[in-house]
Motif scaffolding. Structure first.
Motif, PDB file in Angstrom:
ATOM      1  N   GLY A  10      -1.277   3.492   0.805  1.00  0.00           N
ATOM      2  CA  GLY A  10      -2.164   4.287   1.658  1.00  0.00           C
ATOM      3  C   GLY A  10      -3.598   3.892   1.348  1.00  0.00           C
ATOM      4  N   THR A  11      -4.517   4.841   1.485  1.00  0.00           N
ATOM      5  CA  THR A  11      -5.932   4.531   1.267  1.00  0.00           C
ATOM      6  C   THR A  11      -6.180   4.040  -0.159  1.00  0.00           C
ATOM      7  OG1 THR A  11      -6.443   6.268   2.843  1.00  0.00           O
ATOM      8  CG2 THR A  11      -8.256   5.484   1.487  1.00  0.00           C
ATOM      9  N   ALA A  12      -5.686   4.783  -1.155  1.00  0.00           N
ATOM     10  CA  ALA A  12      -5.980   4.437  -2.552  1.00  0.00           C
ATOM     11  C   ALA A  12      -5.300   3.134  -2.963  1.00  0.00           C
ATOM     12  CB  ALA A  12      -5.540   5.577  -3.470  1.00  0.00           C
ATOM     13  N   ASP A  35       5.801   0.500  -0.659  1.00  0.00           N
ATOM     14  CA  ASP A  35       5.613   1.628   0.271  1.00  0.00           C
ATOM     15  C   ASP A  35       6.812   1.682   1.206  1.00  0.00           C
ATOM     16  OD1 ASP A  35       2.734   3.256   1.185  1.00  0.00           O
ATOM     17  OD2 ASP A  35       4.531   3.428   2.441  1.00  0.00           O
ATOM     18  N   GLU A  36       7.200   2.915   1.573  1.00  0.00           N
ATOM     19  CA  GLU A  36       8.390   3.052   2.424  1.00  0.00           C
ATOM     20  C   GLU A  36       8.073   2.910   3.905  1.00  0.00           C
ATOM     21  OE1 GLU A  36       9.862   6.918   1.405  1.00  0.00           O
ATOM     22  OE2 GLU A  36       8.048   7.930   2.086  1.00  0.00           O
ATOM     23  N   GLN A  43      -5.502   8.942   8.511  1.00  0.00           N
ATOM     24  CA  GLN A  43      -5.224  10.380   8.626  1.00  0.00           C
ATOM     25  C   GLN A  43      -6.391  11.210   9.178  1.00  0.00           C
ATOM     26  OE1 GLN A  43      -3.119  11.901   5.059  1.00  0.00           O
ATOM     27  NE2 GLN A  43      -2.543   9.791   4.643  1.00  0.00           N
ATOM     28  N   LYS A  63       0.444  -2.066   7.688  1.00  0.00           N
ATOM     29  CA  LYS A  63      -0.074  -2.096   6.305  1.00  0.00           C
ATOM     30  C   LYS A  63      -0.314  -3.528   5.833  1.00  0.00           C
ATOM     31  CE  LYS A  63       1.268   2.202   4.168  1.00  0.00           C
ATOM     32  NZ  LYS A  63       2.281   3.131   4.627  1.00  0.00           N
ATOM     33  N   ALA A  76      10.105  -0.131   0.550  1.00  0.00           N
ATOM     34  CA  ALA A  76      11.215   0.599  -0.071  1.00  0.00           C
ATOM     35  C   ALA A  76      10.752   1.997  -0.442  1.00  0.00           C
ATOM     36  CB  ALA A  76      11.680  -0.136  -1.332  1.00  0.00           C
ATOM     37  N   ILE A  78      10.556   4.884  -3.243  1.00  0.00           N
ATOM     38  CA  ILE A  78      10.572   4.968  -4.711  1.00  0.00           C
ATOM     39  C   ILE A  78      11.482   6.129  -5.103  1.00  0.00           C
ATOM     40  CG2 ILE A  78       9.147   5.355  -6.767  1.00  0.00           C
ATOM     41  CD1 ILE A  78       6.860   4.470  -4.410  1.00  0.00           C
ATOM     42  N   THR A 105       0.767   7.581  -4.379  1.00  0.00           N
ATOM     43  CA  THR A 105       1.680   7.987  -3.301  1.00  0.00           C
ATOM     44  C   THR A 105       1.222   9.258  -2.579  1.00  0.00           C
ATOM     45  OG1 THR A 105       3.048   8.733  -5.150  1.00  0.00           O
ATOM     46  CG2 THR A 105       3.820   6.823  -3.938  1.00  0.00           C
ATOM     47  N   CYS A 161      -8.232  17.205   2.231  1.00  0.00           N
ATOM     48  CA  CYS A 161      -9.291  17.430   3.212  1.00  0.00           C
ATOM     49  C   CYS A 161      -9.410  18.899   3.626  1.00  0.00           C
ATOM     50  CB  CYS A 161      -9.108  16.559   4.443  1.00  0.00           C
ATOM     51  SG  CYS A 161     -10.655  16.444   5.359  1.00  0.00           S
ATOM     52  N   ASP A 290      -4.837  11.034  -3.802  1.00  0.00           N
ATOM     53  CA  ASP A 290      -4.321  12.405  -3.708  1.00  0.00           C
ATOM     54  C   ASP A 290      -3.132  12.671  -4.630  1.00  0.00           C
ATOM     55  OD1 ASP A 290      -6.185  12.893  -1.769  1.00  0.00           O
ATOM     56  OD2 ASP A 290      -4.791  12.775  -0.084  1.00  0.00           O
TER      57      ASP A 290
HETATM   58  C1  FAD Z   1      -5.992  15.722   9.240  1.00  0.00           C
HETATM   59  C2  FAD Z   1      -6.618  15.021   8.070  1.00  0.00           C
HETATM   60  C3  FAD Z   1      -7.985  14.788   8.059  1.00  0.00           C
HETATM   61  C4  FAD Z   1      -8.578  14.153   6.970  1.00  0.00           C
HETATM   62  N1  FAD Z   1      -9.928  13.915   6.997  1.00  0.00           N
HETATM   63  C5  FAD Z   1     -10.520  13.302   5.939  1.00  0.00           C
HETATM   64  C6  FAD Z   1     -11.917  13.016   5.933  1.00  0.00           C
HETATM   65  O1  FAD Z   1     -12.621  13.293   6.902  1.00  0.00           O
HETATM   66  N2  FAD Z   1     -12.441  12.429   4.832  1.00  0.00           N
HETATM   67  C7  FAD Z   1     -11.673  12.094   3.742  1.00  0.00           C
HETATM   68  O2  FAD Z   1     -12.192  11.562   2.745  1.00  0.00           O
HETATM   69  N3  FAD Z   1     -10.343  12.342   3.729  1.00  0.00           N
HETATM   70  C8  FAD Z   1      -9.759  12.925   4.793  1.00  0.00           C
HETATM   71  N4  FAD Z   1      -8.403  13.157   4.775  1.00  0.00           N
HETATM   72  C9  FAD Z   1      -7.653  12.876   3.543  1.00  0.00           C
HETATM   73  C10 FAD Z   1      -7.336  11.393   3.373  1.00  0.00           C
HETATM   74  O3  FAD Z   1      -6.607  10.904   4.482  1.00  0.00           O
HETATM   75  C11 FAD Z   1      -6.517  11.270   2.089  1.00  0.00           C
HETATM   76  O4  FAD Z   1      -7.272  11.843   1.028  1.00  0.00           O
HETATM   77  C12 FAD Z   1      -6.192   9.826   1.767  1.00  0.00           C
HETATM   78  O5  FAD Z   1      -5.377   9.261   2.762  1.00  0.00           O
HETATM   79  C13 FAD Z   1      -5.488   9.771   0.408  1.00  0.00           C
HETATM   80  O6  FAD Z   1      -5.103   8.470   0.136  1.00  0.00           O
HETATM   81  P1  FAD Z   1      -3.866   8.196  -0.820  1.00  0.00           P
HETATM   82  O7  FAD Z   1      -3.761   6.712  -0.898  1.00  0.00           O
HETATM   83  O8  FAD Z   1      -3.995   8.984  -2.062  1.00  0.00           O
HETATM   84  O9  FAD Z   1      -2.596   8.786  -0.051  1.00  0.00           O
HETATM   85  P2  FAD Z   1      -2.019   8.334   1.373  1.00  0.00           P
HETATM   86  O10 FAD Z   1      -3.083   7.647   2.165  1.00  0.00           O
HETATM   87  O11 FAD Z   1      -1.376   9.540   1.934  1.00  0.00           O
HETATM   88  O12 FAD Z   1      -0.928   7.218   1.024  1.00  0.00           O
HETATM   89  C14 FAD Z   1       0.242   7.500   0.307  1.00  0.00           C
HETATM   90  C15 FAD Z   1       1.244   6.385   0.587  1.00  0.00           C
HETATM   91  O13 FAD Z   1       2.371   6.537  -0.287  1.00  0.00           O
HETATM   92  C16 FAD Z   1       3.561   6.274   0.435  1.00  0.00           C
HETATM   93  N5  FAD Z   1       4.670   6.998  -0.225  1.00  0.00           N
HETATM   94  C17 FAD Z   1       4.723   8.321  -0.557  1.00  0.00           C
HETATM   95  N6  FAD Z   1       5.878   8.613  -1.174  1.00  0.00           N
HETATM   96  C18 FAD Z   1       6.579   7.456  -1.238  1.00  0.00           C
HETATM   97  C19 FAD Z   1       7.864   7.109  -1.773  1.00  0.00           C
HETATM   98  N7  FAD Z   1       8.664   8.001  -2.387  1.00  0.00           N
HETATM   99  N8  FAD Z   1       8.273   5.820  -1.657  1.00  0.00           N
HETATM  100  C20 FAD Z   1       7.492   4.882  -1.060  1.00  0.00           C
HETATM  101  N9  FAD Z   1       6.269   5.153  -0.545  1.00  0.00           N
HETATM  102  C21 FAD Z   1       5.820   6.421  -0.633  1.00  0.00           C
HETATM  103  C22 FAD Z   1       3.266   6.780   1.850  1.00  0.00           C
HETATM  104  O14 FAD Z   1       4.096   6.123   2.808  1.00  0.00           O
HETATM  105  C23 FAD Z   1       1.785   6.417   2.013  1.00  0.00           C
HETATM  106  O15 FAD Z   1       1.611   5.147   2.617  1.00  0.00           O
HETATM  107  C24 FAD Z   1      -7.775  13.748   5.864  1.00  0.00           C
HETATM  108  C25 FAD Z   1      -6.388  13.971   5.885  1.00  0.00           C
HETATM  109  C26 FAD Z   1      -5.810  14.595   6.972  1.00  0.00           C
HETATM  110  C27 FAD Z   1      -4.315  14.815   6.994  1.00  0.00           C
END
Ligand code: FAD
Length: 297
Positions: A10-12, A35-36, A43, A63, A76, A78, A105, A161, A290
């Motif tokens: 995802g983003t991180a 990633d699955e 988002q 991706k 896949a 996890i 994740t 958020c 997150d």
């Molecule tokens: C409606 C909405 C509005 C938002 N607005 C903002 C904003 O304005 N500004 C801001 O900073 N943030 C905003 N956010 C939050 C932002 O999108 C998240 O903070 C950010 O995406 C977090 O990144 P991440 O990489 O931690 O998680 P994610 O981007 O959610 O990525 C997690 C990844 O892990 C994968 N994954 C999870 N479990 C498994 C598993 N068991 N096996 C394989 N893969 C898995 C998922 O497929 C996903 O690709 C918003 C979110 C939402 C829902």
């Protein structure tokens, strides 16, 4: 050859491999991302899908296109992490050893955690814009909505958020105004917080903005259940908020493998040192985004 494994693209996860690939000599370090889901969802754009300002193409990208050359993407699910053995178990039965691990994740809406939310009315009169599919279903529901009680609702903190449901509420107010039907819509914002937002100054200001727009505020509301048949939210202190259309932010939780691996708190967010992003018990396990149990908002 050493291996860095990143769980979640995802983003991180995407950002960290883009930063690290140029810094880690490919002769010494292999980088693998798991990633699955092959689709990257933007988002924040989910907020704009229900009102038609964004379409699917604005929030979806493959991706693989966002990862630099020299990073392997494994598609896949996890299943678990064995942090003592430095091994990731995938649900197809394969394993992936690592020298360094990054868990990224995220945290995700769990409608099944609230009694009455995940029933036949989910996607009909009970909606969420916190997922791609949910935002599109809500778009259809808003098109059909002819007026009545629209309630925007937060189940519990923390969730990603925290300003997004307020943004949705103000966008809905403006959208109904533009359609010339605002006088037929009763808007209410229901939150477990004592005011409109987490921070006191912003909360006071945003509370005034809600009042100016004649949007009701139901604060300190700890949701016990949703009575989807009667279309009411019920709190632990037995207050009821009726709705015709409910837009909810379900409880947010980290991935199930976090709990299975013994790495998380009660919401499956991974324990992490807030200065180093390292897990307190493992010096080769980092947590970003997150997925961490940090107070990031
Ligand atoms: C409606 C909405 C509005 C938002 N607005 C903002 C904003 O304005 N500004 C801001 O900073 N943030 C905003 N956010 C939050 C932002 O999108 C998240 O903070 C950010 O995406 C977090 O990144 P991440 O990489 O931690 O998680 P994610 O981007 O959610 O990525 C997690 C990844 O892990 C994968 N994954 C999870 N479990 C498994 C598993 N068991 N096996 C394989 N893969 C898995 C998922 O497929 C996903 O690709 C918003 C979110 C939402 C829902």
């Amino acid at each position: 050859m050493k291996r860095l494994v990143v769980l979640g693209a995802g983003t991180a996860g995407t950002m960290v491999v883009n930063k690290l690939r140029p810094r880690l000599d490919p002769a010494d370090w292999e980088i693998v991302v798991v990633d699955e889901d092959p689709v990257h969802y933007y988002q924040p754009g989910f907020l704009f899908l229900p009102f038609g300002d964004y379409g699917p193409a604005d929030v979806k990208k493959p991706k693989a296109r966002l990862l630099p050359a020299g990073v392997d993407l494994v598609e896949a699910t996890i299943d678990s992490v064995d942090p003592a053995g430095s091994v990731v178990h995938l649900s197809d039965g394969t394993t992936l050893g690592y020298d360094q691990l990054v868990i990224a994740t995220g945290t995700h809406p769990r409608p099944e955690e609230t009694e009455g939310m995940d029933g036949p009315e989910f996607g009909e009169t009970v909606h969420t814009f916190y997922t791609y599919d949910g935002a599109l279903r809500l778009r259809e529901a808003l098109r059909r909505f002819e007026g009545g009680r629209l309630v925007v609702h937060i189940v519990d903190m923390p969730f990603k958020c925290p300003v997004a449901p307020l943004e949705f509420t103000f966008l809905a107010d403006a959208w109904f105004e533009e359609l010339g039907m605002r006088d037929r819509v009763e808007l209410t914002y229901v939150t477990p917080l004592e005011g409109a937002f987490t921070k006191p100054v912003a909360s006071a200001h945003l509370g005034t903005m809600l009042a100016e727009r004649e949007i009701g505020l139901e604060a300190d509301f700890y949701t016990e259940r949703i009575d989807a048949e009667r279309r009411v939210l019920v709190s632990y202190d037995e207050r009821e908020v009726p709705y015709d259309l409910l837009v909810t932010v379900p409880l947010n939780m980290g991935a199930d493998f976090v709990a299975k691996s013994g790495l998380g708190d009660d919401l499956n967010h991974v324990l992490v040192d807030r200065e180093t992003f390292l897990h307190p018990d493992y010096d080769n396990l980092f947590v970003l985004g997150d997925a961490a149990n940090l107070p990031t908002s």
